[in-house]
Design a protein around this motif. Structure first.
Motif, PDB file in Angstrom:
ATOM      1  N   SER A 126       0.850  -1.209   0.000  1.00  0.00           N
ATOM      2  CA  SER A 126       0.000   0.000   0.000  1.00  0.00           C
ATOM      3  C   SER A 126       0.874   1.244   0.000  1.00  0.00           C
ATOM      4  CB  SER A 126      -0.904   0.040   1.227  1.00  0.00           C
ATOM      5  OG  SER A 126      -1.576  -1.171   1.372  1.00  0.00           O
ATOM      6  N   ALA A 127       1.945   1.214   0.772  1.00  0.00           N
ATOM      7  CA  ALA A 127       2.842   2.380   0.816  1.00  0.00           C
ATOM      8  C   ALA A 127       3.426   2.634  -0.575  1.00  0.00           C
ATOM      9  CB  ALA A 127       3.957   2.147   1.835  1.00  0.00           C
ATOM     10  N   LEU A 128       3.805   1.548  -1.286  1.00  0.00           N
ATOM     11  CA  LEU A 128       4.406   1.720  -2.611  1.00  0.00           C
ATOM     12  C   LEU A 128       3.398   2.290  -3.603  1.00  0.00           C
ATOM     13  CD1 LEU A 128       6.729  -1.398  -3.035  1.00  0.00           C
ATOM     14  CD2 LEU A 128       7.345   0.923  -2.449  1.00  0.00           C
ATOM     15  N   GLU A 129       2.089   1.966  -3.417  1.00  0.00           N
ATOM     16  CA  GLU A 129       1.048   2.553  -4.283  1.00  0.00           C
ATOM     17  C   GLU A 129       1.079   4.069  -4.151  1.00  0.00           C
ATOM     18  OE1 GLU A 129      -0.953   1.085  -6.368  1.00  0.00           O
ATOM     19  OE2 GLU A 129      -0.808  -1.052  -5.787  1.00  0.00           O
ATOM     20  N   GLN A 130       1.371   4.508  -2.941  1.00  0.00           N
ATOM     21  CA  GLN A 130       1.467   5.942  -2.649  1.00  0.00           C
ATOM     22  C   GLN A 130       2.681   6.556  -3.344  1.00  0.00           C
ATOM     23  OE1 GLN A 130      -0.592   7.204   0.115  1.00  0.00           O
ATOM     24  NE2 GLN A 130       0.076   9.256  -0.503  1.00  0.00           N
ATOM     25  N   GLY A 131       3.756   5.751  -3.510  1.00  0.00           N
ATOM     26  CA  GLY A 131       4.945   6.254  -4.209  1.00  0.00           C
ATOM     27  C   GLY A 131       6.183   6.292  -3.344  1.00  0.00           C
ATOM     28  N   LEU A 132       7.114   5.367  -3.614  1.00  0.00           N
ATOM     29  CA  LEU A 132       8.407   5.384  -2.925  1.00  0.00           C
ATOM     30  C   LEU A 132       9.310   6.351  -3.675  1.00  0.00           C
ATOM     31  CD1 LEU A 132      10.248   3.837  -0.765  1.00  0.00           C
ATOM     32  CD2 LEU A 132      10.955   2.393  -2.684  1.00  0.00           C
ATOM     33  N   PRO A 133       9.989   7.268  -2.968  1.00  0.00           N
ATOM     34  CA  PRO A 133      10.911   8.152  -3.700  1.00  0.00           C
ATOM     35  C   PRO A 133      12.044   7.342  -4.316  1.00  0.00           C
ATOM     36  CG  PRO A 133      11.164   8.451  -1.323  1.00  0.00           C
ATOM     37  CD  PRO A 133       9.998   7.537  -1.520  1.00  0.00           C
ATOM     38  N   ASP A 134      12.603   7.833  -5.408  1.00  0.00           N
ATOM     39  CA  ASP A 134      13.755   7.166  -6.021  1.00  0.00           C
ATOM     40  C   ASP A 134      14.864   7.103  -4.972  1.00  0.00           C
ATOM     41  OD1 ASP A 134      15.454   6.125  -8.036  1.00  0.00           O
ATOM     42  OD2 ASP A 134      16.359   8.107  -8.272  1.00  0.00           O
ATOM     43  N   CYS A 135      15.340   5.889  -4.666  1.00  0.00           N
ATOM     44  CA  CYS A 135      16.366   5.764  -3.626  1.00  0.00           C
ATOM     45  C   CYS A 135      17.129   4.457  -3.793  1.00  0.00           C
ATOM     46  CB  CYS A 135      15.739   5.818  -2.229  1.00  0.00           C
ATOM     47  SG  CYS A 135      14.620   4.449  -1.868  1.00  0.00           S
ATOM     48  N   SER A 136      18.288   4.388  -3.119  1.00  0.00           N
ATOM     49  CA  SER A 136      19.041   3.143  -3.045  1.00  0.00           C
ATOM     50  C   SER A 136      19.268   2.827  -1.583  1.00  0.00           C
ATOM     51  CB  SER A 136      20.390   3.286  -3.760  1.00  0.00           C
ATOM     52  OG  SER A 136      20.172   3.372  -5.156  1.00  0.00           O
ATOM     53  N   GLY A 137      19.296   1.527  -1.270  1.00  0.00           N
ATOM     54  CA  GLY A 137      19.441   1.133   0.132  1.00  0.00           C
ATOM     55  C   GLY A 137      20.299  -0.102   0.262  1.00  0.00           C
ATOM     56  N   VAL A 138      20.894  -0.258   1.427  1.00  0.00           N
ATOM     57  CA  VAL A 138      21.830  -1.372   1.635  1.00  0.00           C
ATOM     58  C   VAL A 138      21.796  -1.810   3.094  1.00  0.00           C
ATOM     59  CG1 VAL A 138      23.753   0.238   2.008  1.00  0.00           C
ATOM     60  CG2 VAL A 138      24.252  -2.112   1.326  1.00  0.00           C
ATOM     61  N   ALA A 139      22.054  -3.101   3.307  1.00  0.00           N
ATOM     62  CA  ALA A 139      22.202  -3.627   4.661  1.00  0.00           C
ATOM     63  C   ALA A 139      23.605  -4.198   4.797  1.00  0.00           C
ATOM     64  CB  ALA A 139      21.174  -4.722   4.921  1.00  0.00           C
ATOM     65  N   VAL A 140      24.292  -3.782   5.855  1.00  0.00           N
ATOM     66  CA  VAL A 140      25.649  -4.273   6.128  1.00  0.00           C
ATOM     67  C   VAL A 140      25.572  -5.201   7.338  1.00  0.00           C
ATOM     68  CG1 VAL A 140      27.968  -3.622   6.919  1.00  0.00           C
ATOM     69  CG2 VAL A 140      26.774  -2.200   5.228  1.00  0.00           C
ATOM     70  N   GLY A 141      26.151  -6.379   7.230  1.00  0.00           N
ATOM     71  CA  GLY A 141      26.219  -7.289   8.375  1.00  0.00           C
ATOM     72  C   GLY A 141      27.241  -6.727   9.345  1.00  0.00           C
TER      73      GLY A 141
END
Lengths: 318, 189
Positions: free
Chosen positions: A278-293
Motif C-alpha cells: 500500500s505504501a508503494l502505491e502511494q509512491g516510494l521516492p527514487d532511492c538506493s538502500g543497503v544492509a551491512v552485516g
C-alpha cells in the motif's frame, strides 16, 4: 568436569569496547552526511517474503507476529511518508542460519539514500567501510563476469541441464530443479572462493531472477539484470544493496513467486506485506538502500575469526 | 539405525553414503546472497581413504555408519590372510591382504593393532603409530661419513624397508613412524 564458562561473554571486553567505538563512528558517518537515525519495530505482522529467508513467527496476546529478518519494510514505509535519507542499527533474526559466520540473531546497519543511484550507493558503502577498517578497494565485477571467469559458464546463457551437470560433478548431493538454486550453489562452491581475499570487492548486476526488492534494468548488452550489488570484504559477504524497485505490481509478483518456491521446498508460505505494498502505491521516492552485516564488519575490522569473537552472547550461550 | 540431520553435522561424524562408511572431516555452513542454506562437507572413506566433497541442503540427512574400533593382537598368517585375536572375547577375525593394506609390513607376532569394523566386518587396521624394530639388513656405511642428511635403505625384522641415516648398522634397533614409514631415531638398549 571441564565445562566452558557459558555464563561469560564469548567476546572479550576489549573487543566489545572496540565494537562500540565502531558503532559510534558509523553513526557519525551518517549524521555528518545529513541522515537521521530511525528505530523500527522488531515485531511486525508482515515480513519480507523470500524463498530462502526463514522468519520466526510467534503469537503475542493472540496476535500473529514475525521477528523482523531485516528492517527493510518499515524503513520503506518511512521513506514513503517523507523521511528523507535514514539509517538504522537493527537486530534481525533468521531461523536456520548457524555457523562461524552466522548467528541467528545479528546486527544489521541498514540505510537508504534518497535520489542515489546504485553506483552512488556503492561509493558510499566503500567510504563507510574503509573508514572503519584498513582494507584496500581491490575492484569490482558484474555477476556475469565473475561467474564466467571462475566457472567458464555463462550464467545468463547456460541451460539448466548444463548447470545441473556442473553442480553434480562438484558434489551437490541433491537434484535442484530451480535455476537460481543451481546458480547459487555454483556461486558458493566455485565463485566465492576465488574472489580476492585482500580487500573490498563489489559484485553488481545480479540475474533478474535474483532481484529481490531491486529494480530490474537492461545491462549494456541488452540483458535483463537486477540493480543489486554485494560487497565482499576479505572474500566474506558483507553487504547487499539495491537501487530500489518502486513498482508495487512487480514486487507483488516477486513475493507471490517466492511463496511458490517456498511451497516447493515444504516451507510455510508468508503473508503478502500489505502495508508495504500500500505504501508503494502511494509512491516510494527514487532511492538506493543497503544492509551491512555489522557483526561481520566488526569481526573483519578487529581481525577476529568468527562472529562469536565479537558478539557478547552468541546462540550457544544466550 | 540412527540418522544425522544437517544440524547435527560436525567433524568426526561417521556416516554412510552409497553403502560405504565415511568420516566427516570438514563441515561448513554457507548461505550465498539470496541463496539457500547449504552445508559443504568433506567426507573421507573409511575403506579407501579417498576424500569426497559433498554439499547438502538444510533438510537433508545421512545415516549413521555402524562403525566400531577395537584393539586386537596379531596371531599368525593363514594362507594369504592375517589372523587377529580379540583379547576380551577371544574372537579371531581374519583380514585379507586388501583389508590390511600397508599395515601388513609392520606386523610381528603379538603386535596390538587397532581394527575398524563396519557392520561387524573388519575394514581396516592400523599398527601403533611408533614401533621399535631391529634392522636385519643394511648396506655398510662408509667409514667416517657421519653426515645425517645422507640416507640408505635398511630392512627391518618385519620385512619393511626404511630410509635410515648412514650410521645405522645391521642389528641396531630403530624407532619408526608407521603412518609415514619414516625413521625417527636409533634406540640404545
Amino acid at each position: 568436569m571441564n565445562l566452558p564458562h557459558l555464563y561469560l561473554p564469548s567476546a572479550t571486553i576489549d573487543v566489545l569496547k572496540a565494537r562500540s567505538a565502531l558503532i559510534q563512528q558509523a553513526r557519525h558517518f551518517f549524521l555528518d552526511r545529513g541522515f537521521w537515525e530511525v528505530d523500527t519495530p522488531l515485531l511486525s505482522a508482515e515480513t519480507v517474503v523470500d524463498a530462502h529467508i526463514h522468519p520466526v513467527s510467534l503469537t503475542i496476546d493472540g496476535d500473529h507476529r514475525f521477528l523482523q529478518t531485516s528492517p527493510e519494510l518499515a524503513m520503506k514505509r518511512l521513506l514513503v511518508a517523507g523521511s528523507g535519507s535514514i539509517f538504522q542499527f537493527a537486530h534481525a533474526v533468521r531461523a536456520g542460519e548457524a555457523g562461524p559466520l552466522h548467528n541467528r540473531e545479528f546486527l544489521l546497519l541498514e540505510w537508504y539514500r534518497v535520489g542515489a543511484s546504485l553506483w552512488e550507493l556503492m561509493d558510499d558503502v566503500g567510504k563507510l567501510v574503509t573508514s572503519l577498517m584498513q582494507l584496500p578497494h581491490v575492484g569490482s565485477a558484474s555477476y556475469r563476469q565473475a561467474f564466467l571467469q571462475s566457472t567458464g559458464i555463462d550464467p545468463l546463457k547456460a541451460t539448466n541441464e548444463e548447470l545441473a551437470d556442473r553442480c553434480q560433478s562438484a558434489g551437490l548431493s541433491f537434484v535442484a530443479k530451480d535455476r537460481d538454486d543451481l546458480l547459487n550453489f555454483l556461486w558458493a562452491d566455485q565463485v566465492e572462493p576465488t574472489l580476492p581475499k585482500e580487500g573490498l570487492y563489489f559484485i553488481y548486476h545480479y540475474p533478474a531472477s535474483q532481484a529481490a526488492l531491486a529494480d530490474v534494468i537492461q545491462d549494456e548488452d541488452g540483458n535483463e539484470c537486477a540493480e543489486r550489488f554485494e560487497l565482499y570484504a576479505r572474500g566474506i559477504e558483507l553487504a547487499n544493496g539495491y537501487h530500489e524497485c518502486r513498482d508495487p505490481r512487480q514486487l507483488r509478483e516477486w513475493f507471490i513467486r517466492q511463496n511458490d518456491r517456498r511451497v516447493q521446498q515444504n516451507a510455510t508460505t508468508l503473508p503478502l506485506p500489505d502495508y508495504l505494498l500500500s505504501a508503494l502505491e502511494q509512491g516510494l521516492p527514487d532511492c538506493s538502500g543497503v544492509a551491512v552485516g555489522f557483526d561481520r564488519l566488526v569481526m573483519i575490522s578487529l581481525e577476529q575469526q568468527r562472529l562469536s569473537d565479537v558478539i557478547p552472547f552468541p546462540d550457544d550461550r544466550c | 539405525m540412527s540418522v544425522y540431520h544437517t544440524s547435527d553435522f560436525r567433524k568426526g561424524l561417521k556416516v554412510e553414503l552409497e553403502g560405504e562408511p565415511y568420516i566427516m572431516t570438514e563441515c561448513n555452513f554457507v548461505k550465498p546472497g539470496k541463496g539457500q542454506a547449504l552445508y559443504k562437507c568433506k567426507l573421507k572413506s573409511l575403506i579407501k581413504g579417498s576424500v569426497l566433497d559433498r554439499t547438502f541442503k538444510s533438510d537433508d540427512s545421512l545415516q549413521a555408519a555402524d562403525v566400531r574400533e577395537s584393539q586386537m593382537q596379531y596371531l599368525y598368517r593363514s594362507g594369504d590372510n592375517f589372523v587377529f585375536m580379540d583379547p576380551d572375547t577371544f574372537d579371531q577375525p581374519e583380514l585379507t591382504p586388501e583389508q590390511m593394506g600397508d599395515t601388513a609390513k609392520w606386523l610381528k607376532d603379538g603386535l596390538n593393532c587397532n581394527i575398524v569394523f563396519y557392520n561387524e566386518r573388519p575394514i581396516s587396521v592400523d599398527a601403533p603409530n611408533h614401533l621399535v624394530l631391529e634392522v636385519v639388513y643394511a648396506e655398510p656405511g662408509a667409514r667416517g661419513n657421519t653426515a645425517t642428511n645422507v640416507t640408505k635403505t635398511a630392512k627391518v625384522e618385519t620385512g619393511a624397508e626404511v630410509q635410515v641415516p648412514i650410521f645405522i648398522n645391521q642389528g641396531d634397533k630403530i624407532k619408526v613412524d608407521t603412518r609415514t614409514g619414516e625413521y625417527i631415531e636409533r634406540v640404545r638398549e
